[in-house]
Design a protein around this motif. Structure first.
Motif, PDB file in Angstrom:
ATOM      1  N   SER A  25       0.841  -1.180   0.000  1.00  0.00           N
ATOM      2  CA  SER A  25       0.000   0.000   0.000  1.00  0.00           C
ATOM      3  C   SER A  25       0.888   1.246   0.000  1.00  0.00           C
ATOM      4  N   ALA A  26       0.529   2.200  -0.821  1.00  0.00           N
ATOM      5  CA  ALA A  26       1.311   3.438  -0.888  1.00  0.00           C
ATOM      6  C   ALA A  26       0.363   4.624  -0.969  1.00  0.00           C
ATOM      7  N   ALA A  27       0.820   5.728  -0.443  1.00  0.00           N
ATOM      8  CA  ALA A  27       0.085   6.990  -0.564  1.00  0.00           C
ATOM      9  C   ALA A  27       0.511   7.592  -1.900  1.00  0.00           C
ATOM     10  N   ASP A  49       5.157   9.006  -3.656  1.00  0.00           N
ATOM     11  CA  ASP A  49       4.478   7.728  -3.433  1.00  0.00           C
ATOM     12  C   ASP A  49       5.001   7.022  -2.175  1.00  0.00           C
ATOM     13  N   SER A  52       2.401   3.504   2.937  1.00  0.00           N
ATOM     14  CA  SER A  52       1.373   3.764   3.942  1.00  0.00           C
ATOM     15  C   SER A  52       1.662   2.993   5.217  1.00  0.00           C
ATOM     16  N   ARG A  53       1.172   3.546   6.328  1.00  0.00           N
ATOM     17  CA  ARG A  53       1.259   2.914   7.643  1.00  0.00           C
ATOM     18  C   ARG A  53       2.686   2.583   8.065  1.00  0.00           C
ATOM     19  N   ASN A  74       0.582  18.120   1.572  1.00  0.00           N
ATOM     20  CA  ASN A  74       0.221  16.738   1.283  1.00  0.00           C
ATOM     21  C   ASN A  74      -0.589  16.645  -0.008  1.00  0.00           C
ATOM     22  N   THR A  76      -0.820  13.789  -1.650  1.00  0.00           N
ATOM     23  CA  THR A  76      -1.067  12.360  -1.847  1.00  0.00           C
ATOM     24  C   THR A  76      -2.558  12.106  -1.667  1.00  0.00           C
ATOM     25  N   SER A  78      -3.732  10.117   0.553  1.00  0.00           N
ATOM     26  CA  SER A  78      -3.904   9.618   1.916  1.00  0.00           C
ATOM     27  C   SER A  78      -3.686  10.731   2.932  1.00  0.00           C
ATOM     28  N   ALA A  80      -1.983  12.467   5.964  1.00  0.00           N
ATOM     29  CA  ALA A  80      -0.621  12.463   6.491  1.00  0.00           C
ATOM     30  C   ALA A  80      -0.646  13.004   7.917  1.00  0.00           C
ATOM     31  N   PHE A 114       1.583   7.993   6.741  1.00  0.00           N
ATOM     32  CA  PHE A 114       0.423   8.131   5.855  1.00  0.00           C
ATOM     33  C   PHE A 114      -0.563   7.014   6.152  1.00  0.00           C
ATOM     34  N   ASN A 115      -1.843   7.365   6.239  1.00  0.00           N
ATOM     35  CA  ASN A 115      -2.886   6.364   6.537  1.00  0.00           C
ATOM     36  C   ASN A 115      -3.471   5.792   5.283  1.00  0.00           C
TER      37      ASN A 115
END
Length: 115
Positions: A25-27, A49, A52-53, A74, A76, A78, A80, A114-115
């Motif tokens: 998973s990526a933002a 990119d 995430s997490r 931000n 992205t 997601s 931040a 990043f969530n």
């Protein structure tokens, strides 16, 4: 016989599902920030990119004492969450919404997740 065939098909499909690796998973997008270099000049940095997490230390300032990045943006997809200390230590400092959330020069950070 049909029940056994159906059960075999379902079991095989489930086993195949378990063997397929999960996607990372990526933002998606860019997270930008500013920082002062050794000469005191303002520089720009970015994370493209980012995963995430996962806690990410801002590379230009994470190993320096009393030096922080500032003015994060931000871009992205997601949320931040920025932290004033490296290693995402302490309480969450500030949350930036996806797709354009930003902070001022007074928003200091050394790490982000990043969530």
């Amino acid at each position: 016989m049909r029940t056994r065939t159906a059960l075999l098909a379902v079991t095989s499909a489930f086993a195949l599902f378990l063997t397929i690796p999960g996607t990372a998973s990526a933002a998606v997008g860019e997270f930008t920030y500013r920082y002062l270099d050794e000469d005191g000049d303002v520089q720009s940095g970015s994370l493209i990119d980012p995963p995430s997490r996962e806690c990410i230390d801002i590379p230009e300032v994470s190993d320096l004492e009393d030096v922080h990045a500032f003015r994060p943006r931000n871009d992205t997809g997601s949320r931040a969450v920025v932290f004033k200390e490296s290693g995402c230590e302490g309480d969450a400092y500030f949350s930036l919404r996806p797709d354009g959330g930003h902070g001022s020069d007074r928003l200091l950070l050394r790490s982000v997740v990043f969530n």
